[in-house]
Design a protein around this motif. Structure first.
Motif, mmCIF file in Angstrom:
data_model
loop_
_atom_site.group_PDB
_atom_site.id
_atom_site.type_symbol
_atom_site.label_atom_id
_atom_site.label_comp_id
_atom_site.label_asym_id
_atom_site.label_seq_id
_atom_site.Cartn_x
_atom_site.Cartn_y
_atom_site.Cartn_z
ATOM 1 N N UNK A 39 0.847 -1.187 0.000
ATOM 2 C CA UNK A 39 0.000 0.000 0.000
ATOM 3 C C UNK A 39 0.880 1.233 0.000
ATOM 4 N N UNK A 40 0.469 2.248 -0.733
ATOM 5 C CA UNK A 40 1.175 3.520 -0.711
ATOM 6 C C UNK A 40 0.591 4.406 0.378
ATOM 7 N N UNK A 41 1.441 5.264 0.946
ATOM 8 C CA UNK A 41 1.052 6.140 2.046
ATOM 9 C C UNK A 41 1.542 7.547 1.755
ATOM 10 N N UNK A 42 0.693 8.540 1.987
ATOM 11 C CA UNK A 42 1.102 9.944 1.889
ATOM 12 C C UNK A 42 1.764 10.292 3.213
ATOM 13 N N UNK A 43 3.030 10.689 3.177
ATOM 14 C CA UNK A 43 3.776 10.969 4.408
ATOM 15 C C UNK A 43 4.279 12.410 4.447
ATOM 16 N N UNK A 44 4.313 12.938 5.674
ATOM 17 C CA UNK A 44 4.793 14.296 5.940
ATOM 18 C C UNK A 44 5.452 14.313 7.311
ATOM 19 N N UNK A 45 6.268 15.343 7.587
ATOM 20 C CA UNK A 45 6.785 15.497 8.950
ATOM 21 C C UNK A 45 5.635 15.870 9.891
ATOM 22 N N UNK A 46 5.780 15.628 11.188
ATOM 23 C CA UNK A 46 4.706 15.950 12.142
ATOM 24 C C UNK A 46 4.292 17.420 12.146
ATOM 25 N N UNK A 47 5.179 18.321 11.751
ATOM 26 C CA UNK A 47 4.865 19.750 11.754
ATOM 27 C C UNK A 47 4.129 20.213 10.492
ATOM 28 N N UNK A 48 3.986 19.354 9.503
ATOM 29 C CA UNK A 48 3.332 19.710 8.233
ATOM 30 C C UNK A 48 1.812 19.867 8.445
ATOM 31 N N UNK A 49 1.160 20.791 7.755
ATOM 32 C CA UNK A 49 -0.291 20.968 7.893
ATOM 33 C C UNK A 49 -1.109 19.700 7.605
ATOM 34 N N UNK A 50 -0.628 18.823 6.723
ATOM 35 C CA UNK A 50 -1.363 17.595 6.429
ATOM 36 C C UNK A 50 -1.415 16.659 7.638
#
Length: 164
Positions: A39-50
């Motif tokens: 499965x693909x996952x959209x990832x961001x750092x914890x500080x990102x708005x997403x």
């Protein structure tokens, strides 16, 4: 390791006995067998708005920078198809970086260069350590396939691998 088309060409031309790719191959000379899914996952750092978003809309996706795999990678192809289906074609995204490997994309996202879509297997450790966060956006499961030429002899080593 090359992109899907390069791997298929190598198997078709005999440079490789077996090839492993993401996604579908439309070549009548090649046998294609599903061997795994991811499965693909959209990832961001914890500080990102997403990271704190309840649900992401198409407009949200286009408003932030992205770190992508290079053109021709299976991850990139699935990413593009999923985002286009969601109403966000690639041309509407702000692509900050295009990089040649999952590890480099992962490092760039961790450093805050933008959001990305990567394999759940690739990001599992970073998610568990809370270094990255999976953002709430549905992405498809992708299939990994083993390719072999239908008319070529299969070696004992390939038989052993295929029966494992």
């Amino acid at each position: 390791m090359g992109n899907t088309a390069e791997v298929a060409r190598a198997v078709n031309e005999g440079a490789a006995e077996l090839g492993f790719v993401e996604g579908e191959i439309d070549d009548p000379a090649l046998a294609s067998t599903a061997v795994a899914q991811d499965r693909l996952v959209l990832v961001v750092p914890p500080s990102h708005p997403f990271a704190a978003a309840g649900a992401l809309m198409a407009a949200d996706l286009a408003a932030h920078p992205w770190v992508l795999r290079e053109e021709g990678s299976g991850t990139r192809s699935v990413f593009e198809a999923a985002f286009t289906a969601a109403g966000v074609p690639l041309r509407e995204l702000s692509v900050a970086l295009e990089l040649p490997s999952n590890e480099v994309v992962l490092a760039a996202v961790e450093a805050g260069a933008g959001a990305s879509v990567l394999s759940e297997a690739v990001v599992a450790g970073k998610l568990a350590a809370c270094v990255l966060v999976a953002a709430p956006f549905p992405l498809p499961t992708r299939t990994f396939r083993m390719l072999r030429h239908k008319e070529r002899y299969r070696s004992r080593a390939a038989d052993a691998l295929c029966s494992a």
